[in-house]
Design a protein around this motif. Structure first.
Motif, PDB file in Angstrom:
ATOM      1  N   SER A  62       0.828  -1.200   0.000  1.00 12.77           N
ATOM      2  CA  SER A  62       0.000   0.000   0.000  1.00 12.77           C
ATOM      3  C   SER A  62       0.864   1.252   0.000  1.00 12.77           C
ATOM      4  CB  SER A  62      -0.922  -0.007   1.219  1.00 12.77           C
ATOM      5  OG  SER A  62      -1.659   1.181   1.286  1.00 12.77           O
ATOM      6  N   LEU A  63       1.899   1.270   0.816  1.00  9.63           N
ATOM      7  CA  LEU A  63       2.803   2.418   0.865  1.00  9.63           C
ATOM      8  C   LEU A  63       3.539   2.580  -0.462  1.00  9.63           C
ATOM      9  CD1 LEU A  63       4.190   4.721   2.365  1.00  9.63           C
ATOM     10  CD2 LEU A  63       5.794   3.048   3.304  1.00  9.63           C
ATOM     11  N   LEU A  64       3.992   1.491  -1.053  1.00 11.67           N
ATOM     12  CA  LEU A  64       4.694   1.564  -2.333  1.00 11.67           C
ATOM     13  C   LEU A  64       3.788   2.118  -3.437  1.00 11.67           C
ATOM     14  CD1 LEU A  64       6.731  -1.755  -2.224  1.00 11.67           C
ATOM     15  CD2 LEU A  64       7.615   0.574  -1.999  1.00 11.67           C
ATOM     16  N   SER A  70       2.185   9.349  -5.989  1.00 14.31           N
ATOM     17  CA  SER A  70       2.547  10.727  -5.656  1.00 14.31           C
ATOM     18  C   SER A  70       3.903  11.162  -6.185  1.00 14.31           C
ATOM     19  CB  SER A  70       2.551  10.916  -4.136  1.00 14.31           C
ATOM     20  OG  SER A  70       1.258  10.811  -3.622  1.00 14.31           O
ATOM     21  N   PHE A  71       4.896  10.294  -6.064  1.00 15.20           N
ATOM     22  CA  PHE A  71       6.264  10.680  -6.374  1.00 15.20           C
ATOM     23  C   PHE A  71       6.819  10.029  -7.627  1.00 15.20           C
ATOM     24  CE2 PHE A  71       5.710  11.461  -1.875  1.00 15.20           C
ATOM     25  CZ  PHE A  71       6.231  12.730  -1.733  1.00 15.20           C
ATOM     26  N   GLY A  72       6.093   9.092  -8.204  1.00 12.53           N
ATOM     27  CA  GLY A  72       6.560   8.446  -9.424  1.00 12.53           C
ATOM     28  C   GLY A  72       7.691   7.461  -9.203  1.00 12.53           C
ATOM     29  N   PRO A  86       8.615  11.061 -14.322  1.00 14.54           N
ATOM     30  CA  PRO A  86       8.607  12.518 -14.212  1.00 14.54           C
ATOM     31  C   PRO A  86       7.221  13.138 -14.294  1.00 14.54           C
ATOM     32  CG  PRO A  86       9.520  11.827 -16.315  1.00 14.54           C
ATOM     33  CD  PRO A  86       9.305  10.592 -15.511  1.00 14.54           C
ATOM     34  N   LYS A  87       6.216  12.373 -14.701  1.00 13.80           N
ATOM     35  CA  LYS A  87       4.860  12.908 -14.812  1.00 13.80           C
ATOM     36  C   LYS A  87       4.092  12.872 -13.481  1.00 13.80           C
ATOM     37  CE  LYS A  87       4.539  11.697 -19.660  1.00 13.80           C
ATOM     38  NZ  LYS A  87       3.882  10.885 -20.681  1.00 13.80           N
ATOM     39  N   ALA A  88       4.635  12.242 -12.476  1.00  9.74           N
ATOM     40  CA  ALA A  88       3.974  12.162 -11.169  1.00  9.74           C
ATOM     41  C   ALA A  88       3.957  13.537 -10.511  1.00  9.74           C
ATOM     42  CB  ALA A  88       4.690  11.152 -10.276  1.00  9.74           C
ATOM     43  N   PRO A  89       2.919  13.827  -9.720  1.00 11.05           N
ATOM     44  CA  PRO A  89       2.772  15.163  -9.121  1.00 11.05           C
ATOM     45  C   PRO A  89       3.980  15.660  -8.339  1.00 11.05           C
ATOM     46  CG  PRO A  89       0.818  13.829  -8.701  1.00 11.05           C
ATOM     47  CD  PRO A  89       1.833  12.942  -9.358  1.00 11.05           C
ATOM     48  N   MET A  96      14.963  15.709  -6.568  1.00  7.09           N
ATOM     49  CA  MET A  96      15.900  16.538  -5.803  1.00  7.09           C
ATOM     50  C   MET A  96      16.468  15.782  -4.614  1.00  7.09           C
ATOM     51  SD  MET A  96      14.099  20.277  -5.919  1.00  7.09           S
ATOM     52  CE  MET A  96      15.126  20.860  -4.602  1.00  7.09           C
ATOM     53  N   ALA A  97      15.645  14.912  -4.024  1.00 10.15           N
ATOM     54  CA  ALA A  97      16.095  14.149  -2.851  1.00 10.15           C
ATOM     55  C   ALA A  97      17.145  13.134  -3.273  1.00 10.15           C
ATOM     56  CB  ALA A  97      14.927  13.445  -2.191  1.00 10.15           C
TER      57      ALA A  97
END
Length: 97
Positions: A62-64, A70-72, A86-89, A96-97
């Protein structure tokens, strides 16, 4: 990972060493306003200290899925690790992280 002892963290946020030990071991839950003080003392995001309740394989899946949405964050095509869609919100934040 910051090299601080429980005593040093306790002093930095105005707690007892015993309270820090209880928070770290999960005996006591940290109040949201205190979590902000602790994260500031450690120089990390509040999100880095949150418990996401991953106790089972289903919780992990579920977390994955939420991370992907959200992060792609997805498995790399060659299976060697992770890559970003790169299309994820929030993909730019993840990149950057």
């Amino acid at each position: 990972s910051r090299g601080m002892t429980q005593a040093q963290l306790a002093e930095a946020v105005g707690l007892t060493e015993g309270a820090v030990r209880h928070y770290e071991s999960g005996i006591r839950a940290v109040k949201p306003e205190l979590l902000e003080s602790i994260s500031a003392a450690l120089g990390v995001s509040v999100n880095a200290l949150k418990d996401y309740g991953v106790e089972t394989a289903g919780d992990l899946m579920s977390l994955l899925v939420r991370l992907e949405d959200s992060f792609g964050i997805v498995p790399a095509a060659d299976g060697s690790g992770l890559s970003l869609n790169p299309k994820a919100p929030h993909a730019p934040k993840a990149a950057m992280a």
